[in-house]
Motif scaffolding. Structure first.
Motif, PDB file in Angstrom:
ATOM      1  N   GLN A 482       0.973  -1.190  -0.067  1.00 24.66           N
ATOM      2  CA  GLN A 482       0.252  -0.110  -0.048  1.00 24.66           C
ATOM      3  C   GLN A 482       0.812   1.447   0.067  1.00 24.66           C
ATOM      4  O   GLN A 482       1.705   1.566   0.838  1.00 24.66           O
ATOM      5  CB  GLN A 482      -1.068  -0.026   1.113  1.00 24.66           C
ATOM      6  N   ALA A 483       0.407   2.166  -0.851  1.00 24.68           N
ATOM      7  CA  ALA A 483       1.132   3.566  -1.097  1.00 24.68           C
ATOM      8  C   ALA A 483       0.200   4.463  -0.940  1.00 24.68           C
ATOM      9  O   ALA A 483      -0.321   4.848  -2.207  1.00 24.68           O
ATOM     10  CB  ALA A 483       2.257   3.590  -2.120  1.00 24.68           C
ATOM     11  N   GLY A 484      -0.332   5.049   0.196  1.00 30.90           N
ATOM     12  CA  GLY A 484      -1.419   5.833   0.107  1.00 30.90           C
ATOM     13  C   GLY A 484      -2.636   5.446  -0.255  1.00 30.90           C
ATOM     14  O   GLY A 484      -2.955   4.286   0.479  1.00 30.90           O
ATOM     15  N   GLU A 485      -3.412   5.932  -1.244  1.00 35.48           N
ATOM     16  CA  GLU A 485      -4.546   4.954  -1.540  1.00 35.48           C
ATOM     17  C   GLU A 485      -4.353   4.041  -2.684  1.00 35.48           C
ATOM     18  O   GLU A 485      -5.355   3.444  -3.028  1.00 35.48           O
ATOM     19  CB  GLU A 485      -5.631   6.158  -2.190  1.00 35.48           C
ATOM     20  N   GLN A 486      -3.352   3.807  -2.860  1.00 35.68           N
ATOM     21  CA  GLN A 486      -2.843   3.028  -4.305  1.00 35.68           C
ATOM     22  C   GLN A 486      -2.448   1.597  -3.645  1.00 35.68           C
ATOM     23  O   GLN A 486      -1.589   1.629  -2.565  1.00 35.68           O
ATOM     24  CB  GLN A 486      -1.787   3.539  -5.359  1.00 35.68           C
ATOM     25  N   GLY A 503      -5.461  -0.954  -8.451  1.00 33.62           N
ATOM     26  CA  GLY A 503      -5.668  -1.313  -7.191  1.00 33.62           C
ATOM     27  C   GLY A 503      -5.764   0.022  -6.474  1.00 33.62           C
ATOM     28  O   GLY A 503      -5.039   1.003  -6.494  1.00 33.62           O
ATOM     29  N   SER A 504      -6.807   0.108  -5.348  1.00 29.29           N
ATOM     30  CA  SER A 504      -6.787   1.295  -4.779  1.00 29.29           C
ATOM     31  C   SER A 504      -7.432   0.791  -3.198  1.00 29.29           C
ATOM     32  O   SER A 504      -8.169  -0.349  -3.182  1.00 29.29           O
ATOM     33  CB  SER A 504      -7.992   2.155  -5.204  1.00 29.29           C
ATOM     34  N   ASP A 510     -12.292   0.382   2.021  1.00 32.41           N
ATOM     35  CA  ASP A 510     -12.972  -0.228   0.686  1.00 32.41           C
ATOM     36  C   ASP A 510     -11.684  -0.468  -0.076  1.00 32.41           C
ATOM     37  O   ASP A 510     -10.924   0.568  -0.338  1.00 32.41           O
ATOM     38  CB  ASP A 510     -13.938   1.114   0.259  1.00 32.41           C
ATOM     39  N   VAL A 511     -11.673  -1.721  -0.847  1.00 30.10           N
ATOM     40  CA  VAL A 511     -10.421  -2.058  -1.623  1.00 30.10           C
ATOM     41  C   VAL A 511     -11.075  -2.460  -3.069  1.00 30.10           C
ATOM     42  O   VAL A 511     -12.222  -3.044  -3.088  1.00 30.10           O
ATOM     43  CB  VAL A 511      -9.629  -3.279  -1.151  1.00 30.10           C
ATOM     44  N   GLN A 512     -10.289  -2.241  -4.017  1.00 31.30           N
ATOM     45  CA  GLN A 512     -10.659  -2.720  -5.652  1.00 31.30           C
ATOM     46  C   GLN A 512      -9.506  -2.978  -6.173  1.00 31.30           C
ATOM     47  O   GLN A 512      -8.493  -2.356  -5.989  1.00 31.30           O
ATOM     48  CB  GLN A 512     -11.502  -2.041  -6.288  1.00 31.30           C
ATOM     49  N   PHE A 513      -9.487  -4.088  -7.103  1.00 29.14           N
ATOM     50  CA  PHE A 513      -8.283  -4.310  -7.831  1.00 29.14           C
ATOM     51  C   PHE A 513      -8.492  -5.106  -8.848  1.00 29.14           C
ATOM     52  O   PHE A 513      -9.494  -5.937  -8.753  1.00 29.14           O
ATOM     53  CB  PHE A 513      -7.072  -4.687  -7.057  1.00 29.14           C
TER      54      PHE A 513
END
Length: 572
Positions: A482-486, A503-504, A510-513
């Motif tokens: 994880q880097a911030g929101e990415q 990916g975020s 909340d995650v999505q990729f």
């Protein structure tokens, strides 16, 4: 004597420990009894749904029902007055297919005995990933037990209901979340002192899913699922005939052995209750309709992502659709984002148009959460259907009276009429551009609280995940950075090995990729959408051309944490 003294001491100790909890429970009941039972919302815009809107009127609620409504209605002297200036009052919104109110379970009844709660504070039905419920005395395999009943699994956990309440939802058709025969659903109000008080109607329908059994057991293919369904229905027909013959003339006949699973299907075969079939793709819907026609069943389609392709048949056979609001989501843009395949783009564009297409074809429909990972998307996604051709009035009806008609509760829910249950959704502004101000459920006001934050822990690390698709369970390892929101990382295991992209992670977990996965039919692009809550990650998997899947996993090296940070172990 020693044993007796020990037992008495243990009893006294338990009573001392339990006293505060009992006192809190009694205090809650007393507060409920002491609460006003008469309310009047005055000077409000009222959308009755069953009639013309009332631009400035009053709704009177007494003892849980609507006592009066209209421009000339008067607030009684004993009513608590709520000034509705600037507010719009709608019938309570109905989520027409959900697992709201059902706790994490390992066997039937666990949730009702103090389970961990229903759909979590910020999530919809699918991602809570319950264990498949089972009936303790059934001779049939887990997942093929139609007698499993929602009423045995309900859990009146107030914290677990804040999510759907924040979306304006007062009522849901609640079902167990897994299995081929998922069981008997119930219409429940999302409030009440206990689970029994939540029930509006039961049973409503038998529910069937077409996802093969997990763990490699039979049926482990779509063909096997339909074969098992047909055989069970045939067995139920024979069972019913045998029971009827014995009841008519038992002399000389061996008493038939009882079978709760086959007994539960008798109202379905007699068309006394419908069967709801989870089907998204055109071929699944066609097969579901064929199965219903073969056994003369009353059928409802849930999900129905490609229902517009068979709209003429749905109309001619009078089959309603419970439209999933879990639309495909646009990935967060990033510099190294891979271009999305055309079929993925098409699915995302077409999803909000489905309701308008069914409306134009004369197919009845309602809206269901479909496993949304955040309740904040529920009303906005209905709004997207309005932007895509559905009128606002048609959308409101599908959320209220239309849903009540399909579920067989329009005699008590779905519109603002004298004598109906006082379920009301009060908005500041309209349903699709305003905010939920307050709810009334069974005539009692419900304060809108923000769902308990599923505060995102650091996503960094190796997650052990089980992905459940139409091909069964697939164990994988998800390595995230994880880097911030990415989010970056890899997915490795039974679905092959690939880098994740697009990916975020959001501030509430909340995650999505996206990841390329290898399946029996070849290489596919899968969209993962879900949440991280403590050391648990869970959500849904969308692969174009396949039924929606789910994923659930943990980060073994993370500190154990409960739902919403409460310190309780997560549902397994």
């Amino acid at each position: 004597m020693r044993i007796g003294r020990t037992m008495r001491a243990a009893t006294l100790a338990y009573a001392a420990l339990a006293a505060p909890a009992i006192a809190r429970g009694q205090l809650g009941v007393q507060r409920q009894r002491n609460a006003p039972s008469v309310y009047a919302i005055t000077n409000a815009r009222i959308i009755t749904v069953s009639g013309a809107p009332i631009e400035r009127g009053t709704v009177v609620v007494r003892d849980g029902v609507i006592a009066a409504v209209g421009a000339a209605a008067q607030a009684p002297a004993d009513a608590r007055i709520i000034d509705g200036t600037g507010l719009t009052v709608y019938p309570g919104i109905i989520d027409a297919n959900s697992t709201v109110g059902i706790g994490a379970i390992g066997a039937a009844g666990d949730a009702g005995r103090g389970g961990r709660g229903g759909a979590g504070g910020g999530r919809g039905a699918g991602p809570q990933q319950q264990a498949t419920p089972s009936a303790p005395n059934s001779i049939h395999p887990v997942g093929l037990q139609p007698e499993v009943a929602t009423v045995d699994l309900l859990n009146a956990d107030a914290d677990a209901l804040t999510g759907p309440q924040s979306a304006g939802i007062t009522t849901a058709l609640s079902i167990p979340s897994s299995g081929i025969f998922r069981g008997l659903s119930a219409v429940v109000n999302l409030g009440g002192m206990n689970s029994q008080a939540m029930v509006v109607k039961t049973p409503v329908a038998e529910h069937i899913g077409f996802t093969p059994s997990r763990g490699g057991g039979y049926p482990n293919s779509l063909l096997g699922v339909f074969s098992a369904l047909r055989q069970t229905l045939i067995d139920a027909q024979h069972y019913g005939a045998e029971q009827a013959a014995y009841a008519k003339n038992p002399r000389g006949m061996r008493r038939p052995e009882p079978d709760p699973s086959l007994e539960a299907l008798q109202p379905v075969l007699a068309r006394q209750i419908p069967v709801v079939m989870e089907a998204g793709l055109e071929r699944e819907i066609e097969r579901a309709l064929d199965l219903a026609k073969e056994f003369n069943l009353r059928v409802i389609i849930a999900g129905g992502e490609e229902a517009d392709k068979v709209a003429a048949r749905l109309k001619s056979e009078n089959v309603p659709v419970l439209i999933s609001l879990n639309y495909p989501r646009r990935p967060q843009a990033s510099a190294d984002a891979d271009p999305e395949p055309l079929r993925v783009l098409r699915a995302r564009v077409e999803a909000p148009k489905l309701a308008a297409k069914l409306q134009a074809a004369g197919v009845r429909f309602a809206f269901a959460d479909g496993g949304l990972t955040t309740w904040n998307d529920f009303l906005p996604n209905v709004g997207r259907a309005v932007e895509s051709g559905l009128t606002a009035d048609q959308a409101v009806r599908a959320l209220t009276l239309g849903a009540a008609e399909i579920l067989g509760v329009n005699d008590r829910l779905g519109s603002i009429e004298q004598g109906k249950v006082a379920n009301l959704t009060v908005m500041r502004g309209d349903l699709f551009g305003g905010r939920v101000s307050q709810l009334f459920i069974d005539g009692m006001p419900v304060e809108i609280r923000a769902p308990a934050n599923a505060a995102a822990s650091a996503a960094n690390g190796a997650w052990t995940i089980t992905v459940t698709l139409d091909e069964g369970e697939k164990p994988v390892t998800l390595n995230l950075q994880q880097a911030g929101e990415q989010l970056r990382g890899t997915i490795q295991g039974a679905l092959g090995s690939s880098q994740i992209s697009n990916g975020s992670i959001g501030p509430t977990g909340d995650v999505q990729f996206t990841a390329t996965v290898t399946m029996n039919a070849g290489t596919e692009e899968a969209r993962f959408t879900g949440t991280i809550n403590g050391n648990v990650i869970r959500g849904t998997v969308a692969i174009v051309g396949h039924p929606q899947g789910t994923f659930l996993g943990t980060k073994p090296d993370a500190a154990q944490g409960g739902r919403g940070g409460r310190g309780r172990p997560p549902a397994r």
